[in-house]
Design a protein around this motif. Structure first.
Motif, PDB file in Angstrom:
ATOM      1  N   UNK A 268     -17.651  14.037  29.740  1.00 36.92           N
ATOM      2  CA  UNK A 268     -19.088  14.110  30.023  1.00 36.92           C
ATOM      3  C   UNK A 268     -19.511  13.098  31.078  1.00 36.92           C
ATOM      4  N   UNK A 269     -18.879  11.933  31.087  1.00 43.32           N
ATOM      5  CA  UNK A 269     -19.276  10.875  32.015  1.00 43.32           C
ATOM      6  C   UNK A 269     -19.076  11.274  33.472  1.00 43.32           C
ATOM      7  N   UNK A 270     -18.186  12.195  33.708  1.00 43.67           N
ATOM      8  CA  UNK A 270     -17.942  12.608  35.082  1.00 43.67           C
ATOM      9  C   UNK A 270     -18.437  13.996  35.398  1.00 43.67           C
ATOM     10  N   UNK A 271     -19.236  14.598  34.512  1.00 45.01           N
ATOM     11  CA  UNK A 271     -19.660  15.983  34.708  1.00 45.01           C
ATOM     12  C   UNK A 271     -20.952  16.061  35.511  1.00 45.01           C
ATOM     13  N   UNK A 272     -21.004  16.986  36.454  1.00 46.67           N
ATOM     14  CA  UNK A 272     -22.153  17.089  37.362  1.00 46.67           C
ATOM     15  C   UNK A 272     -23.435  17.530  36.666  1.00 46.67           C
ATOM     16  N   UNK A 273     -23.336  18.152  35.483  1.00 49.12           N
ATOM     17  CA  UNK A 273     -24.540  18.623  34.783  1.00 49.12           C
ATOM     18  C   UNK A 273     -25.181  17.547  33.919  1.00 49.12           C
ATOM     19  N   UNK A 274     -24.465  16.444  33.733  1.00 47.49           N
ATOM     20  CA  UNK A 274     -24.928  15.411  32.810  1.00 47.49           C
ATOM     21  C   UNK A 274     -25.570  14.258  33.573  1.00 47.49           C
ATOM     22  N   UNK A 275     -26.789  13.910  33.157  1.00 50.05           N
ATOM     23  CA  UNK A 275     -27.480  12.801  33.794  1.00 50.05           C
ATOM     24  C   UNK A 275     -27.150  11.456  33.174  1.00 50.05           C
ATOM     25  N   UNK A 276     -26.920  11.450  31.858  1.00 47.73           N
ATOM     26  CA  UNK A 276     -26.640  10.192  31.170  1.00 47.73           C
ATOM     27  C   UNK A 276     -25.834  10.456  29.915  1.00 47.73           C
ATOM     28  N   UNK A 277     -24.824   9.651  29.689  1.00 48.56           N
ATOM     29  CA  UNK A 277     -24.043   9.692  28.458  1.00 48.56           C
ATOM     30  C   UNK A 277     -24.287   8.396  27.708  1.00 48.56           C
ATOM     31  N   UNK A 278     -24.624   8.502  26.431  1.00 48.43           N
ATOM     32  CA  UNK A 278     -24.845   7.318  25.611  1.00 48.43           C
ATOM     33  C   UNK A 278     -23.817   7.290  24.495  1.00 48.43           C
ATOM     34  N   UNK A 295     -18.290  -3.594  14.932  1.00 47.96           N
ATOM     35  CA  UNK A 295     -17.748  -2.298  14.531  1.00 47.96           C
ATOM     36  C   UNK A 295     -16.236  -2.270  14.755  1.00 47.96           C
ATOM     37  N   UNK A 296     -15.550  -1.572  13.887  1.00 45.77           N
ATOM     38  CA  UNK A 296     -14.097  -1.396  14.023  1.00 45.77           C
ATOM     39  C   UNK A 296     -13.773  -0.494  15.211  1.00 45.77           C
ATOM     40  N   UNK A 297     -14.489   0.644  15.295  1.00 43.44           N
ATOM     41  CA  UNK A 297     -14.446   1.541  16.439  1.00 43.44           C
ATOM     42  C   UNK A 297     -15.860   2.063  16.652  1.00 43.44           C
ATOM     43  N   UNK A 298     -16.047   3.060  17.522  1.00 41.44           N
ATOM     44  CA  UNK A 298     -17.401   3.400  17.938  1.00 41.44           C
ATOM     45  C   UNK A 298     -17.911   4.736  17.415  1.00 41.44           C
ATOM     46  N   UNK A 299     -17.104   5.434  16.621  1.00 42.21           N
ATOM     47  CA  UNK A 299     -17.600   6.576  15.889  1.00 42.21           C
ATOM     48  C   UNK A 299     -17.595   7.895  16.628  1.00 42.21           C
ATOM     49  N   UNK A 300     -18.185   8.900  15.994  1.00 48.19           N
ATOM     50  CA  UNK A 300     -18.127  10.262  16.485  1.00 48.19           C
ATOM     51  C   UNK A 300     -19.425  10.827  17.010  1.00 48.19           C
ATOM     52  N   UNK A 301     -20.448   9.975  17.206  1.00 46.70           N
ATOM     53  CA  UNK A 301     -21.747  10.454  17.672  1.00 46.70           C
ATOM     54  C   UNK A 301     -21.930  10.154  19.161  1.00 46.70           C
ATOM     55  N   UNK A 302     -22.351  11.166  19.907  1.00 49.15           N
ATOM     56  CA  UNK A 302     -22.603  11.033  21.345  1.00 49.15           C
ATOM     57  C   UNK A 302     -23.960  11.655  21.645  1.00 49.15           C
ATOM     58  N   UNK A 303     -24.738  11.016  22.498  1.00 49.52           N
ATOM     59  CA  UNK A 303     -25.979  11.613  22.992  1.00 49.52           C
ATOM     60  C   UNK A 303     -25.890  11.743  24.510  1.00 49.52           C
ATOM     61  N   UNK A 304     -26.388  12.860  25.020  1.00 48.84           N
ATOM     62  CA  UNK A 304     -26.378  13.092  26.469  1.00 48.84           C
ATOM     63  C   UNK A 304     -27.742  13.609  26.901  1.00 48.84           C
ATOM     64  N   UNK A 305     -28.082  13.316  28.149  1.00 47.26           N
ATOM     65  CA  UNK A 305     -29.285  13.878  28.768  1.00 47.26           C
ATOM     66  C   UNK A 305     -28.852  14.770  29.929  1.00 47.26           C
ATOM     67  N   UNK A 306     -29.411  15.961  29.972  1.00 42.69           N
ATOM     68  CA  UNK A 306     -29.034  16.960  30.957  1.00 42.69           C
ATOM     69  C   UNK A 306     -29.873  16.817  32.222  1.00 42.69           C
ATOM     70  N   UNK A 307     -29.222  16.933  33.375  1.00 39.02           N
ATOM     71  CA  UNK A 307     -29.939  16.835  34.648  1.00 39.02           C
ATOM     72  C   UNK A 307     -30.980  17.940  34.802  1.00 39.02           C
ATOM     73  N   UNK A 308     -30.732  19.089  34.214  1.00 40.53           N
ATOM     74  CA  UNK A 308     -31.657  20.216  34.351  1.00 40.53           C
ATOM     75  C   UNK A 308     -32.839  20.197  33.417  1.00 40.53           C
TER      76      UNK A 308
END
Length: 380
Positions: A268-278, A295-308
Motif C-alpha cells: 500500500x505504501x507504494x501504490x498510486x491510489x493510496x494517499x496515506x498509509x497509517x 508493543x511486542x509487534x504492531x498488529x494486524x490493523x491498517x488504515x488508509x486514505x484513498x487519493x480519489x
C-alpha cells in the motif's frame, strides 16, 4: 517456578483438567442455578449463573493472567464492560478524558447516555501527553486511552499518561483491544484497568461476542464485580467456552496477523491510489518510537486514505474478494470497512468525525500472497 511464558498461560491459566473426568478443556456448565448443601452451603462457590458460572470463572482467571493482572471480569460484550467502568467510577459532575478518535461505540455511549446524567468529557489526542494533562480538571476521575486508537491508529504513551493521570488523582484505563494482551501489557506500564472487546483478537474467530476488564486494584475489582452481578451483563457458558478456545492460539494468530499486515503495508505504501498509509510499524508513523517501546509487534490493523476521496474508498471496499466487507475486526478472516459510514457513523458532525476517504483493514491469517493479490485487483 518463575512466571510462565505467554503462550503457556494462554493454554493453561485458570483451569486444571477436570478431576472427575480428566477433561482437558473447560466443560460447558449449562446450568442457571446450583444445588446447595443446606441454606448458604454453596458447592464450589456457585449459587446462580449470573453471579458465577464454572465455565466463566476459568475464563476470568485466564484473562487476568494474560494481562499480568490479579482480577479478571468477563462481560457479554465490550460495550457492557465499557458501561460497567463508567458506572462504577463516575457520578454526576465528574469528568473524563477520551481519545479524539475513540471507537464510535464508546463515544456514542458517553456522548448520548452518560452526558444526560451530568457526566462531562473532553476529547484529546492520546498521542499528546501535554494535551492530556491540559484536559484534566479537578473533577476528572478517569483518563480513557486507546492505543492504537480506532480507527486512526494513533499511539498513546501508556507509562507517561499513567503518571499524568495518577498525579491528578484519576484512574487510567487502556482499551487494549487492538493490540491484545500478547502485543501490549498496559497494567505493567502503569494503567489501572485494561479493557477488551474479547469479540476481537482474544476470541479471534468472529463467532462470539464478549468483553473483559482486568485490574490489580482490589477496590476497583469489587466495584466491577458488584455491577457485573447487579446489572447482569455476563457471557453465557458457551460464549465463555468459545472465548477460552480462541485464547489458546492468540500468540500464534497475532504473529501471523502482524506478518501479513507488514507485507500489505509495503504494498500500500507504494501504490498510486493510496494517499496515506497509517500503521504503527512504519518509521514514518508519529507514534512509531512509542509503539516500538511498549508493543511486542504492531498488529494486524491498517488504515488508509484513498487519493480519489470518499467514492474511491467506497469502491475499494466494494471490490475486494477475500477481504470481506464487514464491521468488527481481529478474526482469522480479513475484513475491510468504511469507518465513516459503518463503525464510526455515530461520530459524524462531532469533534471525533473520521475522514470520509478512510478505509480500515483488519488483516487476517490467510496466505499473504492471496491478500496482496486481492488488494491489487481491488485498487486496480
Amino acid at each position: 517456578m518463575s512466571e510462565q511464558g505467554f503462550s503457556t498461560r494462554a493454554v493453561h491459566a485458570g483451569y486444571e483438567p477436570d478431576p472427575q473426568t480428566g477433561a482437558v478443556n473447560v466443560p460447558i456448565y449449562a446450568s442457571s442455578t446450583f444445588a446447595q448443601d443446606g441454606v448458604g452451603g454453596m458447592r464450589g462457590g456457585f449459587e446462580y449463573a449470573r453471579t458465577g458460572n464454572p465455565t466463566r470463572q476459568p475464563l476470568e482467571a485466564n484473562l487476568a493472567a494474560l494481562e499480568s493482572g490479579t482480577f479478571g471480569r468477563a462481560f457479554g460484550s465490550g460495550m457492557a464492560a465499557t458501561d460497567c467502568v463508567l458506572r462504577s467510577l463516575l457520578r454526576p459532575g465528574d469528568h473524563l478524558v477520551i481519545p479524539d478518535d475513540a471507537y464510535g461505540g464508546t463515544f456514542r455511549l458517553i456522548d448520548k447516555v452518560f452526558t444526560q446524567w451530568g457526566i462531562e468529557y473532553t476529547p484529546v489526542a492520546v498521542s499528546d501527553v501535554d494535551a492530556v494533562r491540559a484536559a484534566i480538571r479537578p473533577s476528572t476521575k478517569l483518563v480513557w486511552v486507546e492505543t492504537p486508537t480506532n480507527p486512526l491508529l494513533n499511539i498513546g504513551d501508556i507509562a507517561a499518561t499513567a503518571e499524568v493521570a495518577h498525579s491528578a488523582g484519576a484512574k487510567l484505563l487502556v482499551d487494549n483491544t487492538f493490540a491484545s494482551p500478547y502485543l501490549q501489557q498496559p497494567l505493567a506500564l502503569g494503567a489501572d484497568i485494561a479493557l477488551h472487546s474479547t469479540t476481537k483478537y482474544i476470541g479471534g474467530h468472529s463467532d462470539v461476542v464478549g468483553g473483559a476488564l482486568v485490574t490489580s486494584d482490589e477496590d476497583l475489582d469489587a466495584k466491577f464485580a458488584f455491577l457485573q452481578n447487579g446489572a447482569g451483563a455476563v457471557p453465557g457458558p458457551f460464549d465463555a467456552f468459545l472465548t477460552m478456545r480462541g485464547i489458546k492460539t492468540l500468540a500464534l494468530r497475532m504473529e501471523r496477523h502482524s506478518d501479513n499486515a507488514e507485507k500489505i503495508v509495503d504494498l500500500l505504501s507504494g501504490h498510486s491510489a493510496i494517499g496515506q498509509v497509517t500503521y504503527p510499524g512504519l518509521e514514518s508513523h508519529p507514534g512509531h518510537v512509542v509503539a516500538a517501546k511498549q508493543m511486542r509487534r504492531f498488529g494486524g490493523m491498517i488504515s488508509v486514505r484513498l487519493k480519489g476521496g470518499k467514492q474511491a474508498a467506497l469502491d475499494f471496499c466494494a471490490r475486494t474478494q477475500i477481504f470481506t466487507l464487514a464491521e468488527s475486526l481481529g478474526g482469522v478472516e480479513s475484513l475491510i470497512e468504511h469507518p465513516g459510514a459503518m463503525t464510526h457513523a455515530s461520530t459524524a458532525g462531532s469533534a471525533l468525525e473520521v475522514p470520509e476517504d478512510l478505509v480500515r483493514l483488519s488483516v487476517g491469517i490467510e496466505d499473504a500472497t492471496d491478500l496482496l493479490a486481492d488488494i491489487e485487483q481491488a485498487l486496480g
